[in-house]
Write a protein that holds these residues in place. Structure first.
Motif, PDB file in Angstrom:
ATOM      1  N   ARG A 189       1.013  -1.283   0.020  1.00 37.02           N
ATOM      2  CA  ARG A 189       0.260   0.045   0.039  1.00 37.02           C
ATOM      3  C   ARG A 189       0.743   1.405  -0.087  1.00 37.02           C
ATOM      4  O   ARG A 189       1.753   1.368   0.793  1.00 37.02           O
ATOM      5  N   ASP A 194      -3.493   4.084  -1.642  1.00 32.23           N
ATOM      6  CA  ASP A 194      -4.364   4.573  -0.635  1.00 32.23           C
ATOM      7  C   ASP A 194      -3.691   4.820   0.432  1.00 32.23           C
ATOM      8  O   ASP A 194      -2.562   4.499   0.698  1.00 32.23           O
ATOM      9  N   ARG A 195      -4.502   5.476   1.441  1.00 33.58           N
ATOM     10  CA  ARG A 195      -3.809   5.811   2.795  1.00 33.58           C
ATOM     11  C   ARG A 195      -3.931   4.982   3.903  1.00 33.58           C
ATOM     12  O   ARG A 195      -5.121   4.267   3.497  1.00 33.58           O
ATOM     13  N   LYS A 245      -5.943   3.346   6.963  1.00 33.29           N
ATOM     14  CA  LYS A 245      -7.442   3.467   7.350  1.00 33.29           C
ATOM     15  C   LYS A 245      -7.622   3.402   8.907  1.00 33.29           C
ATOM     16  O   LYS A 245      -6.796   3.302   9.637  1.00 33.29           O
ATOM     17  N   ASN A 246      -9.098   3.373   9.148  1.00 24.09           N
ATOM     18  CA  ASN A 246      -9.185   3.216  10.721  1.00 24.09           C
ATOM     19  C   ASN A 246      -9.167   1.552  10.965  1.00 24.09           C
ATOM     20  O   ASN A 246      -9.077   0.802  10.223  1.00 24.09           O
ATOM     21  N   GLN A 261     -11.527  -0.920   9.111  1.00 21.78           N
ATOM     22  CA  GLN A 261     -11.156  -0.752   7.645  1.00 21.78           C
ATOM     23  C   GLN A 261     -10.026  -1.914   7.379  1.00 21.78           C
ATOM     24  O   GLN A 261      -9.737  -2.602   6.548  1.00 21.78           O
ATOM     25  N   GLU A 262      -8.861  -1.495   8.490  1.00 18.87           N
ATOM     26  CA  GLU A 262      -7.700  -2.328   8.328  1.00 18.87           C
ATOM     27  C   GLU A 262      -7.921  -3.699   8.561  1.00 18.87           C
ATOM     28  O   GLU A 262      -7.280  -4.725   7.890  1.00 18.87           O
ATOM     29  N   SER A 311      -1.204   6.199  11.862  1.00 20.57           N
ATOM     30  CA  SER A 311      -0.834   4.710  11.245  1.00 20.57           C
ATOM     31  C   SER A 311      -0.773   3.800  11.882  1.00 20.57           C
ATOM     32  O   SER A 311      -0.472   2.650  11.584  1.00 20.57           O
ATOM     33  N   LYS A 358      -3.408  -0.098  11.817  1.00 22.78           N
ATOM     34  CA  LYS A 358      -3.106  -1.261  11.311  1.00 22.78           C
ATOM     35  C   LYS A 358      -2.403  -2.215  12.419  1.00 22.78           C
ATOM     36  O   LYS A 358      -2.391  -3.482  12.441  1.00 22.78           O
TER      37      LYS A 358
END
Ligand code: NAP
Length: 260
Positions: free
Chosen positions: A157, A176-177, A179-180, A183-184, A206, A209
């Motif tokens: 990513r 992409d950046r 996520k929360n 979402q991760e 970050s 994740k």
């Protein structure tokens, strides 16, 4: 009587640097100039004044400090941006300009985490088992070491795909950046990830994740941050940095400080 504003250079490119520029911009008597490397095509611009692009090494940075009458340089670059950090230290020593570092403390392993800590990308690439599906949350400049592992499936990513991307057969790219956490978790499950590889930047933005990997009992290959020089003041949050800067200027301490 008009007094000249005190010029501060923020070496930026991190979320903390944006927050610091926004905070110091509201402080009376300061001129805040942020500097970005210019790696991304449409960079987010900081509050206050800004410039984009390399300085041209240590000498270029020393000239900039002199030309803009910089009184204080704050290195708020990403903890893994080694060259600019080294240049900032050398330029501070040569010019006599005071240097501070602003960076998050590294993440600490928590109960439920399964981390394998390594020194760099080469070590990370070497310990991955054959046949694993691996999520690389590393950024585009840091993928070369994984090219040697043609026996591993990689999902990488990054925010932007570079022109000189080291493409190889078993790598899939997600532009992409971070996520929360939910979402991760979805992403890590969706791609059936066995290992997460990332760098210990300490950044809140970050961290999701890492929390997601913990929830999924997923092993994390964690690249350790570079060690800090012992003779620079390191500040770890924005409010403390604001207080420190005010104290330096308003109490006239900066003139008596060690220059770095
Ligand atoms: P680097 O290897 O430490 O620096 C390479 C060169 O880029 C420096 O010698 C300098 O060029 C220029 N440079 C770097 N940061 C600069 C800045 N803030 N303002 C002006 N010039 C800068 O840097 P990097 O690791 O490629 O990172 C580049 C930028 O991206 C950094 O500002 C960093 O905060 C941000 N960033 C890096 C990472 C990462 O993982 N490394 C992650 C997120 C964001 P000259 O020698 O010509 O002055």
């Amino acid at each position: 009587m008009l007094t000249e504003k005190q010029a501060i250079l923020i070496l930026g490119g991190s979320e903390m640097a944006y927050q610091l520029a926004k905070t110091l911009q509201n402080e009376e008597g300061l001129r805040v100039i942020s500097s970005l490397a210019g790696r991304t095509k449409n960079p987010r611009l900081p509050a206050g004044e800004w410039r984009i692009g390399g300085f041209g090494g240590v000498d270029g940075l020393v000239n900039f400090l002199h030309n803009y009458k910089i009184r204080l340089m704050i290195d708020a670059t990403h903890p893994f941006a080694r060259n600019i950090k080294a240049n900032a230290l050398k330029a501070a020593r040569l010019s006599g300009v005071c240097l501070l570092r602003l960076q998050h403390p590294p993440w600490q392993q928590q109960i439920g985490d399964y981390w394998m800590e390594v020194d760099d990308e080469n070590q990370a690439a070497a310990i991955l088992p054959t046949g694993a599906t691996v999520f690389l949350a590393l950024g585009r400049q840091h993928l070369h070491a994984f090219r040697q592992r043609q026996d591993v499936n990689f999902i990488a990513r990054m925010i932007e795909k570079p022109d000189d991307f080291p493409s190889f057969s078993l790598m899939k790219i997600i532009l992409d950046r971070p996520k929360n956490k939910d979402q991760e978790i979805f992403l890590l499950r969706d791609y059936k990830i066995d290992y997460l590889v990332c760098r210990n930047s300490g950044a809140q933005t970050s961290y999701a994740k890492i929390a997601a990997a913990r929830d999924l009992s997923l092993p994390v290959v964690m690249i350790k941050p570079p060690s800090l020089p012992i003779d620079i003041a390191v500040i770890t949050d924005i409010e403390a940095a604001r207080n420190y800067v005010n104290r330096l200027f308003k109490q006239g301490i900066i003139d008596h400080q060690k220059p770095y």
